[in-house]
Design an enzyme around this catalytic site. Structure first.
Site, PDB file in Angstrom:
ATOM      1  N   ARG A 162       0.818  -1.219   0.000  1.00 21.08           N
ATOM      2  CA  ARG A 162       0.000   0.000   0.000  1.00 21.08           C
ATOM      3  C   ARG A 162       0.849   1.264   0.000  1.00 21.08           C
ATOM      4  O   ARG A 162       0.491   2.263   0.622  1.00 21.08           O
ATOM      5  CB  ARG A 162      -0.982   0.011   1.182  1.00 21.08           C
ATOM      6  CG  ARG A 162      -1.889  -1.191   1.265  1.00 21.08           C
ATOM      7  CD  ARG A 162      -2.794  -1.321   0.043  1.00 21.08           C
ATOM      8  NE  ARG A 162      -3.487  -2.598   0.074  1.00 21.08           N
ATOM      9  CZ  ARG A 162      -3.062  -3.683  -0.584  1.00 21.08           C
ATOM     10  NH1 ARG A 162      -1.956  -3.626  -1.309  1.00 21.08           N
ATOM     11  NH2 ARG A 162      -3.717  -4.812  -0.518  1.00 21.08           N
TER      12      ARG A 162
ATOM     13  N   CYS B 290     -10.730  -0.220   3.178  1.00 17.31           N
ATOM     14  CA  CYS B 290     -10.099  -0.652   4.429  1.00 17.31           C
ATOM     15  C   CYS B 290      -9.401   0.519   5.103  1.00 17.31           C
ATOM     16  O   CYS B 290      -8.608   1.231   4.483  1.00 17.31           O
ATOM     17  CB  CYS B 290      -9.098  -1.762   4.159  1.00 17.31           C
ATOM     18  SG  CYS B 290      -9.862  -3.336   3.710  1.00 17.31           S
TER      19      CYS B 290
END
Length: 265
Positions: free
Chosen positions: A149, A196
């Protein structure tokens, strides 16, 4: 080029965020002009929490030529990733299936190396063009430091287009892969969210840790930790960034979790 004063809650998937000046650019020359003052870049508004005060910088959104795409050539950073996943499948091109369901534009997906346990954006890249300090420069994926990420784009660099690494595969094989990824995402909430909220710690699931900590269903104002998936904070209708930040604070007070979202400012 279109310049307008907006509330960013209307331009983010979580549906919170204060005022900003939105610059929608359609050409390279317009992008040059828009970046002559301090700026931020807005993609599809997912994975983003904007504070209620908004942001003082220009907010740039890529449109026009930056949304054009050729799956066998260059793909604009403003193109929608869900559209590309489906278009590639129909064309018998494999490599994007693991990104099914990610509500991002290509540029944002590259910047944060968006992904699932089935694959990451970096896996599908052959080259990335970045606008930085007045120049358009092409990078190979290995030059951009992709990780979980994250990426190491030049500071202030704007992804403008990419070349995808796709391979021809039988349509039935691609469809089976898409069905597998889709089935794994069925438990995600349908209400407004930014995706998320936290990164998964090594070898663990942030959602499971939040569930075990008893946070599912916790609510502040109209912001709530989803009862369906602990790593999602949902907007029940009129949530503010202040509500969401308080939920994040309560979770991080008890659990050593790193935020996955970008927070403005």
């Amino acid at each position: 080029m279109r310049v307008e004063r907006v509330l960013l809650k209307d331009h983010t998937t979580l549906g919170v965020g204060g005022p900003a000046e939105l610059w929608t650019v359609e050409t390279r020359e317009e992008l040059r002009r828009a970046t002559e003052a301090p700026y931020r870049v807005l993609g599809n508004g997912s994975n983003l929490l904007v504070r209620d005060e908004g942001v003082p910088e220009r907010v740039i959104r890529l449109a026009g030529e930056f949304q054009a795409y050729d799956l066998r050539g260059w793909v604009g950073a403003g193109a929608l990733l869900p559209l590309l996943v489906q278009e590639a499948a129909r064309a018998g091109l494999s490599g994007l299936e693991g990104l099914l369901g990610i509500p991002a534009q290509v540029g944002g997906a590259v910047r944060m190396n968006a992904g699932t346990r089935f694959g990451e954006m970096a896996d599908a890249l052959e080259a990335v063009e970045v606008y930085h300090e007045g120049r358009f420069q092409v990078y190979l994926p290995e030059e951009l430091g992709f990780g979980y990420r994250t990426s190491r784009l030049p500071p202030g660099g704007i992804v403008t287009r990419v070349r995808l690494r796709l391979r021809e595969r039988p349509l039935e094989e691609i469809q089976r892969r898409l069905a597998e990824v889709d089935a794994a995402r069925k438990g995600q909430p349908k209400r407004k969210s930014a995706g998320c909220a936290f990164k998964n710690p090594p070898g663990q699931s942030a959602g499971r840790l939040i569930d075990e900590g008893g946070f599912k269903g916790l609510r502040v104002g109209d912001a709530m930790v989803s009862p369906e998936h602990g790593n999602f904070i949902v907007n029940l209708g009129r949530a503010t960034a202040k509500d969401v930040l308080e939920l994040l604070r309560r979770i991080q007070e008890e659990l050593p979790l790193e935020l996955e979202w970008e927070v403005w400012p």
